[in-house]
Every structure is written in structure tokens, then in C-alpha cells.
Design an enzyme around this catalytic site. Structure first.
Site, PDB file in Angstrom:
ATOM      1  N   LYS A 171       0.852  -1.185   0.000  1.00 22.81           N
ATOM      2  CA  LYS A 171       0.000   0.000   0.000  1.00 22.81           C
ATOM      3  C   LYS A 171       0.884   1.231   0.000  1.00 22.81           C
ATOM      4  CE  LYS A 171      -4.561   0.819   0.705  1.00 22.81           C
ATOM      5  NZ  LYS A 171      -5.580  -0.001   0.008  1.00 22.81           N
ATOM      6  N   THR A 207      -4.077  -5.084   1.271  1.00 15.62           N
ATOM      7  CA  THR A 207      -3.376  -3.805   1.448  1.00 15.62           C
ATOM      8  C   THR A 207      -4.201  -2.881   2.345  1.00 15.62           C
ATOM      9  OG1 THR A 207      -4.323  -2.763  -0.545  1.00 15.62           O
ATOM     10  CG2 THR A 207      -2.301  -4.049  -0.833  1.00 15.62           C
ATOM     11  N   ASP A 208      -5.495  -3.093   2.382  1.00  8.48           N
ATOM     12  CA  ASP A 208      -6.340  -2.327   3.307  1.00  8.48           C
ATOM     13  C   ASP A 208      -5.942  -2.595   4.758  1.00  8.48           C
ATOM     14  OD1 ASP A 208      -8.891  -0.640   3.542  1.00  8.48           O
ATOM     15  OD2 ASP A 208      -9.338  -2.335   4.868  1.00  8.48           O
ATOM     16  N   PHE A 231      32.626  25.182 -14.403  1.00  9.03           N
ATOM     17  CA  PHE A 231      32.579  23.951 -15.205  1.00  9.03           C
ATOM     18  C   PHE A 231      33.414  24.211 -16.452  1.00  9.03           C
ATOM     19  CE2 PHE A 231      30.258  20.879 -18.098  1.00  9.03           C
ATOM     20  CZ  PHE A 231      30.855  19.763 -17.535  1.00  9.03           C
ATOM     21  N   ARG A 286      29.370  30.157 -12.478  1.00 10.76           N
ATOM     22  CA  ARG A 286      27.981  29.875 -12.864  1.00 10.76           C
ATOM     23  C   ARG A 286      27.158  29.663 -11.613  1.00 10.76           C
ATOM     24  NH1 ARG A 286      27.492  23.510 -14.804  1.00 10.76           N
ATOM     25  NH2 ARG A 286      28.430  22.613 -12.940  1.00 10.76           N
ATOM     26  N   GLN A 324      29.442  16.729 -10.223  1.00 10.15           N
ATOM     27  CA  GLN A 324      30.042  15.491  -9.705  1.00 10.15           C
ATOM     28  C   GLN A 324      31.026  15.778  -8.576  1.00 10.15           C
ATOM     29  OE1 GLN A 324      29.469  16.148 -12.887  1.00 10.15           O
ATOM     30  NE2 GLN A 324      29.166  14.288 -14.126  1.00 10.15           N
ATOM     31  N   ASN A 358      20.688  18.909 -12.075  1.00  7.35           N
ATOM     32  CA  ASN A 358      21.300  20.211 -12.305  1.00  7.35           C
ATOM     33  C   ASN A 358      20.218  21.147 -12.819  1.00  7.35           C
ATOM     34  OD1 ASN A 358      22.942  22.368 -12.883  1.00  7.35           O
ATOM     35  ND2 ASN A 358      24.438  21.215 -14.086  1.00  7.35           N
ATOM     36  N   HIS A 403      19.326  24.088 -14.264  1.00  2.00           N
ATOM     37  CA  HIS A 403      20.096  25.085 -15.006  1.00  2.00           C
ATOM     38  C   HIS A 403      19.510  26.486 -14.870  1.00  2.00           C
ATOM     39  CE1 HIS A 403      22.132  21.662 -16.719  1.00  2.00           C
ATOM     40  NE2 HIS A 403      21.028  21.207 -17.275  1.00  2.00           N
TER      41      HIS A 403
END
Lengths: 286, 286, 286, 286
Positions: free
Chosen positions: C9, C54-55, C156, C173, C216, C242, C244
Site C-alpha cells: 500500500k 493492502t487495506d 565547469f 555559474r 560530480q 542540475n 540550469h
């Protein structure tokens, strides 16, 4: 001082099944109920005597559903709106909105199945009814999230320019939108299902065939065609986000892009909206 | 016949950074621009001469952002709305809406960092400005998605009942909402940031301290407190979905539930909405 | 032939309130339960004898909640996982996942309120417990949707290039992500709340202070710092989209953009993912 | 110590148009690329020499799209995966996932239009390709968000019970799910479009016709039918959330509910998942 106010229940989820032997029908609705009326004491003094609980609105939807077969949502909205005005004195105006998500029969062995269905997703059918204590009533219908695209006969040129304009004229662009169209009816009873199908087809026909010079241009043509071909529609409001598809610049890779490779963007988006109405129509609530 | 119409750009995403040495500030905005005016020829005849492209609206936002430091969004909305009316003759009315998502400084070594931030999510700040060709102007501000909950001093009893009512009186329920509040200002210039902080605090104080007999009751108290304590606010619209928390029935398991274990539901939800205004206020557009 | 299978559930919504006089505490959880075991007969032959509904899983969550005070979700997940293995013979492995959305006390009169709360939104706390019939057990904890941004010390450059590379080196950046970090514990009991707070702070400290040469690079530094400073954490998986932020080209308007005006984009996004572990750690399930 | 890691680009949105006179075709894809390989130096030392930017991955998708006509996404995924392994030495494994949203031609004048389309929404087509440096390759295909419902031949009875079980046996319930099914192929080239259509139909036929004793029972029958009828499919993973439709209790209003009026709920939901494979199949990555 208390100004305009309302209250209600939203997101009431109703799935209804009708069974005739092995052939079942399914209707999948999401409803909202909103009431206006003499509710000042609840706000100002905490006196709830006039407040019908929103939980009761939900119960009412289910109870009244039990007494009907699946059918046009315009009628169900209307009957619910009338119910709340008729049964609860403080209410001056009730508004019921319904969104229907269609289910299609599965095809098995080349034939439509009696009791198995697929929900295509996307497009929903809209209806709303507004009923006032004086008996005034308005029925509206519509479609929402009808995502359509045309790859020809769409231009955008000759527009105004200022020092911040960098867009270039184009005579061949993709035109895509998620159409929302809501129209009002002059009468509280009509062949609503057939009308809905006809108006939807008129919207799509016009979108497909129009020589578009702008979103505004096509939007207006769609609205105009609906009013011309469907006398029952009093006015129509169209909302058309411009879902931009931008040609990708492949020049850095030494490749041409002959109007073939596009990036579909979500943000930002243009948003074009207008009401088209008959010359004689009084201002409505669409 | 063309009725009311407008067009514009939505979802313009702007993140702006101001740098003073090692101390940076960040402002994260989503803007929309909407214009009304003499756009009939575009709709009816496909003549785009009066249409400033929505792409230009986006460019304008970025260009005007470059000339300002991060600051109150009420001012930026106002200046943008004024710009479009001033520079483009067909425009009769411009409306700019801004939603700001706050970023907080990270704390490192027990001190606020100069250039690293966390976005808490949820609550957004709203502002809008409407500027007409005749010079009329309205500035609004607000909060949206301010999710609040009180676990005491909330009742709902003595309400109207009919044959579909099953809800019972309660004198101790959870009250939760995702508040949207939008207020208008009498003036186009003010200490908007301080006012926003003060009004938000008044809303929260009142929500926390109020002996609530209903959502309507608390909503009105919140609006009334804002108008009483903040003379600059002309009127306020509050929208309060009732995010129901239902006590779980543990009796089948032989367990008590002393108002302690709840299931939070999304659908259906109550929806309560009202405007609170000063007695003298003319009808506004909040 | 039936391969790996499980059932359970999801989306069990629990809000729990503890009251000590006027001071209340609130805990807001969304749980999922998943069982593996001897369920082949249900799949192949339609024999449900081994299937706990599942109840019932949902009921169990509420019933066991009633017997505990709000506390660390790692413990609640563990106890639930143990329960299903202990009480239901066909189960070979139970996995319980919990996401907690924090609520903060409102401040009124400069002090934290006893029973009124705000949910900041965004960031959630994660915990999961996996318990096998042989007694093997794994506790994990984490954060999700922790949206962070740094406006300095992020570069980068010096990356690989091919004929489709158009990106330029940058030494300054914006670096933004919605961090998901999940770490596993060596022990099934620990000061989980203090550990969580400490590890979260280490993640944020490292993100803020790191001289980032790539996502990374920063991701690894964050994972390494957690393992160095928190002996209880066995390994950690970090997922960093990422998000951007692209500088807007203002040159067409004759304006400079001194790394100040950015458009935040949703699509496409980079997605960086790695596990950092202690040299001696056996492969885990994080 | 760096454990398993990968990086890539997600959410690459590509819309491609092919034009043969007045008849256009449209293909609408969302792609993600993920690479594994020798990326340790980037993580540990900030040396990006081996890192092909995710921006280049995006460019590559658009550039390679320009050289193909719209066609099976399995082939496009495979070719992209091969490209990254072939052109970039540090890559040990490339995985490309594609989700396709279908567009249908509008019908105007009773005939399919050449260049106007509607996107039904909902269901998406999936494909993925994984290509390793040693030449090993796996192609998978699938459907996602295929929302289906049956109103007959669905029971759930004879299940396990404990002290927290309150659910009753039922021999006639609605069964609804949003199917996700992903199957793998034994070969890297095949009539992928025809296979996809056939497997989808087999899934739907079986769902419609099966005498369901549980979700597990129907899920397994669907998987078994696919493997029996489609020799090219090696194994299949089915994920079936149980989208509960609960009969509304109308007894308080003195009304019967003859299995006709349901409330559709979003939370909580059952989640059933299994792999069905051929006896001889080696463990795969589906």
C-alpha cells in the site's frame, strides 16, 4: 465589512456505473458546489445556523446521482443547482461545476467490450449551472485541455516592434495549444450531448482549416464558426495558451533544419483569451 | 462580435543575483504580462500591426530587470505595467502579476552564508499591478499556498441540517488550510516590504489566536484584523480551502482515538472565500 | 514463470497530534508498505490465502500509530517492517518507507505558538526500513527535494568536447539542485533525529563551502564529508539534478549582463547520481 | 570511496515533423541519456577531461534526429546509445530512455486531416536501450499510464485476515489501474511498431476477459499471455496501482446502492508489481 463571499465543496469524485445485462456504462465526474447567500452571521458572529455543511453538499451529490442514469452533465449540474436553492432558504445563488473525464470501451476481438474501458486522459468535458433564487439560470458547457497542433497554414508576421523585439516574421510555424472553450446556452434544456459533439467538431474543423495569421486570428475564427453554426450557443469564451515549438538551430553542427526539428517548451507561454458573442447578447458570465 | 479579450505572456522565469563583495542576494520571480486594448483587427482580419509579440514582453521583463536591483515585487510589477502602456499606443490596460519564491541563506558555522541559499518551497509572495491608459492604477499584494494548521480552538457546530446531513457537531477539530490572501493598496507607492511582512504576521496571529466556530468565522476575523491594523490596505480577499483531517476510527481494533490520529485527505475539500473591505471602499478588482 | 514480485500500500496519509496541556506536537507522514514472500499461488492460481489485504496494511499503520508518540520515523518504519514479518508467515521481506513533511510552530508575539503551525513545503524527510525473515535489517534515512543554490565558487571547464559540443567553459555559474540524499545506518537503533540533523548540516556546509568544478565534484565532496564526520552512516547515495540557470543574452538590447540576470529552466536538466561508501562497506540497498 | 555512479541529461523535448506534400507526420518525444564509465577523476579530483557535457547529449539528440525520419523509438534509443559508446572512450555503458506521447490526426469532413493533430494525453509509449562497451545490448519497450477499468468479473475474497483486517470479501468490485508494462526483446532489431501494437492489445484483451480474483491474478495472466503470444518478448514487468473505487454508503439517506455509485480515491492506493519471464530467461534488467 463583509464583501462578496461564497463557500462550497470542490473535488467531489463520482464514478457511476449503469448495467444493462453485459453492457455497462461508466461516467466519471468531478464536481464542485458553491453557494452564495445570507451567510453574514457565520462570518461576523460565528453563528452557523444558515450554513449547510460542505459535507452535506458532497452527500447530496451522491444521493442525487443514485436517482439518475449516467447522462448529460449539463442536466446534472442544473438539477443540483436547483436543489440547493429549492431546499435551503439562505441560498441566493448556487453554482455547480462538473468536469467529466471520458472513458472509452476497449476493443477486443475487433468489437467494443461491454464492461472494460480505457480512459484516454487529457481532454475533459465541462458543464456548469448557475441558479438564482429569482429563477434566473445559466447553463454553460465546454471542453478543457484539448491539446491540438497544426503543422501547416500558420504564420505570424507584420506585428508591432519596439527596441526589445527580436522575434522574426514567420510564415510557417507550428501552432499548438491546450484549448479551453466555454460557451453558454440560451435555454436550460436542449440536446446537450449532440450540441457538445457538434460544437467540439466545429472548433476542431476551424482550427484545422484556418489560414492562421496569429493565435488571435484563429481563436476568433473558431468562436465565430461556433456561433454561426450552432444557434443554441449564446456566446463563447476561448482560452488558448500558445505552446511554443521552437526550431532547433542545427547550424553549429553543419546541419540544415528544414522546419523539421523542434524543441517543445513549457515556459514561458503566450496566453490568448477572448469572448466571441452574438451582437444582441447581453453580457454573460462565461 | 468580439467581446472582452486580452493576450500576454505567462511563466516568465527570472532569477536575479546582486553581488556586493562576498554577500550576494537572490530574487526568484515568475511573471506574467497581460494587455488589453485595440486588438480587434488582429482577431477579425488577421492584421497584426497592433500586436506587440509576447516574445517582446518576455524580453522586456529581462531588459528592465537588468536596470534594477532586487527589491519589492510591487514596484517591479508597477513599473512594467506602466512601461507597456507608455510605450505601446494600442494598449488600454496592462496587468503584470509576479509570484516570488523566497530563498533563505544557508547557515554555516552558525552564521548566514553570503552566497549559498535554500528555497523552502511552498509559500509564494504575490504582487500585481494594473495600469490603465487614463492613469488609473491598482497595486495588489498577497501570499499564496501558506499552509497552516491549528490543533486547538476550532469548532464546527450548530449548523443547518437536512436529510442528507450526516456530519456531527464537533468542538475540537483540526483546522488546516492553504491560505491565499490578496489585498489592494490605496497608494501606488509605500513601504511594500514592511507592509507585506506586517500583514502576513497579522494573518498568522489571528489564525493562531482565534476561537474558530467555522472557517468563515476565522477567515473574516483574519481579514478584519488586517484592515484594522494596516491602514494602507484597502480591502482583502481570502481564499481558504478546508484541508480536512479526519479522525481515524480505531474502534474496530479495540483502540481509543483521543483526537490524536488523523487521515489527511486531498479530495473533496471545502472552499471558503470572501472579500473583507472598509465600509467606504469602492468595489475593487481584488 | 513468475519472477520477482511484491505488493503493498502506498500513499497512506497519517497526521498525528500529541497534546501536553497547551503545547501540542504534530507529525505529518506519508507511508508505504511493501511485502515480498510466498505469493505465487495468488498470481498463478488466484488463491488469496496468503494475501494480507493492502487495506489491512493501512489499518495497521493507524493502529500502531495510536500506540506511539510522534518520534523518529526511522523507528516507526522499523517497527512496522518487523510487525509484518512477525505476524504474517508468508512474508519473507517487508519494506516500509516514510516521508515526513515538517511543520513549524507559528511565532506569535515573538514566541513559538503552542498549537498553531505552518508547513514550509518543499523539503521532506525520508526513512525506510527493510526487515527480512532471517532477521536481517536495514535502516535508511534521507532528505528529498532540498532545493539549494550557490552563486559563487562554481565552475565547469576543461570538459570533453566533440562535434556536437557548443557549451563554453565557465568559471562562475549558478549551481542549483533539488538534492535527494539517502544514507544507510550500520545499526538498527541510534540517535536518529540528532544524526539526521547533523548529516543534513554537513551536506549543506559542504555544498556552501566547496570550490565546485562540476556537480560530480561537489556531490562527491558532500558524500565524503558525511562519511568522514558521521561514523554511523555506512554509505550514502546522492542524486543531484542540475537545475540550469542560464544567463540571459541582453546584447540585442545594448545592455550588459554581468552574471546577474538568469532564466531558470525546468527542461532539460542534468542528472548526476553517485554512491559514496566506506572502503570496507559491503554493497547495500541504498 | 566512489561507488556506482552515472550522469546524463533528462527531459530533452523533441518534436519532429516529416512532410510529404500535404501529409505531415508528427512525433513527440521526451528523452533521457545516462552514461556510466571512467568518471572517477571528475568526482574525486574535479578533473573534467572525461566528462562530455550533458548539454552535448542534448545537442546530439537533436542532431541525430535531423538525420532520421520519425519511426520506432526503440531504434532511435538504440542508435543513440550506440553513438555515445562509439564516440566517447570513457563510457562503459550508455542508457537512453524515450517516452513518446502519441498525436492523432483530427478528423475533418469525416476524413483524417493531413496536418492537424490532437494529443489524447494520458498513455505514453516507452522504449529504452542499454549499450555496453563490450557490445552487449538490451532493448526494452513498454507503455505507461494506460488507465483501464473493468466493471465486471473482478472479485477479491478468501484472503488472509488478522486483527487489523476490516475488509470484506467481494465478488463484484470495480478494478481500475494505471498500467505500466515494460518488456525486453531478445533481439536488437525487430518489427518494433507491430510488436508494440500486438503486445498492447494482448494486455488489454487479457485485462478485459480475465475472471479476476485479485490484481495479482490478473497481472500474472496479462504477463503470461504476452509471453505466450509474442515470442520476441523475453520477459515483462507489470506495475499495477490499484486505483480504488469505493461504493458510497447511501443507507443513511434511505437509498440503496446497487454497485452503481462509487467514490474514486487517489490515496492510499494498492501497488502490485511482478516480473513474468520465460523459464529459460536469464535475469534481465527490465
Amino acid at each position: 465589512m463583509l464583501g462578496p463571499n461564497s463557500y462550497g465543496k470542490s473535488g467531489i469524485r463520482l464514478v457511476q456505473v449503469a448495467r444493462r445485462g453485459d453492457r455497462h456504462d461508466v461516467q466519471d465526474l468531478t464536481l464542485s458546489v458553491r453557494l452564495e447567500g445570507e451567510f453574514g452571521a457565520a462570518h461576523v458572529a460565528g453563528d452557523n445556523a444558515a450554513i449547510l455543511p460542505t459535507d452535506t453538499m458532497k452527500n447530496t451529490v451522491y444521493a442525487l446521482a443514485a436517482g439518475r442514469a449516467p447522462g448529460p452533465i449539463e442536466i446534472f449540474a442544473r438539477d443540483l443547482a436547483r436543489h440547493f436553492v429549492a431546499t435551503h432558504a439562505p441560498v441566493s445563488l448556487a453554482r455547480v461545476e462538473i468536469a467529466e473525464r471520458p472513458w472509452e470501451r476497449l476493443e477486443t476481438g475487433g468489437r467494443p467490450h461491454g464492461s472494460a474501458f480505457r480512459r484516454p486522459g487529457g481532454e475533459t468535458r465541462l458543464a456548469s449551472a448557475t441558479h438564482g433564487r429569482g429563477g434566473e439560470e445559466m447553463i454553460e458547457a465546454g471542453v478543457d485541455d484539448l491539446v491540438i497542433l497544426k503543422t501547416s497554414r500558420s504564420a505570424f508576421a507584420g506585428f508591432a516592434r519596439d527596441r526589445f523585439t527580436t522575434l522574426r516574421d514567420t510564415n510557417d510555424r507550428l501552432l499548438a495549444t491546450a484549448l479551453r472553450a466555454v460557451w453558454s446556452y440560451a435555454e436550460a434544456d436542449a440536446a446537450f450531448s449532440a450540441l457538445r459533439a457538434g460544437i467540439r467538431q466545429t472548433l476542431l474543423d476551424t482550427f484545422a482549416e484556418h489560414d492562421s495569421r496569429s493565435v488571435q486570428h484563429t481563436l476568433y475564427a473558431m468562436g465565430e464558426a461556433v456561433l454561426e453554426r450552432h444557434a443554441e450557443a449564446r456566446e463563447i469564451r476561448l482560452t488558448m495558451p500558445n505552446k511554443h515549438h521552437l526550431p532547433v538551430d542545427l547550424a553549429p553542427f553543419g546541419l540544415p533544419n528544414e522546419n523539421a526539428v523542434f524543441v517543445a517548451t513549457e515556459e514561458p507561454f503566450g496566453l490568448i483569451e477572448a469572448v466571441v458573442r452574438r451582437p444582441e447578447a447581453p453580457p454573460g458570465r462565461s
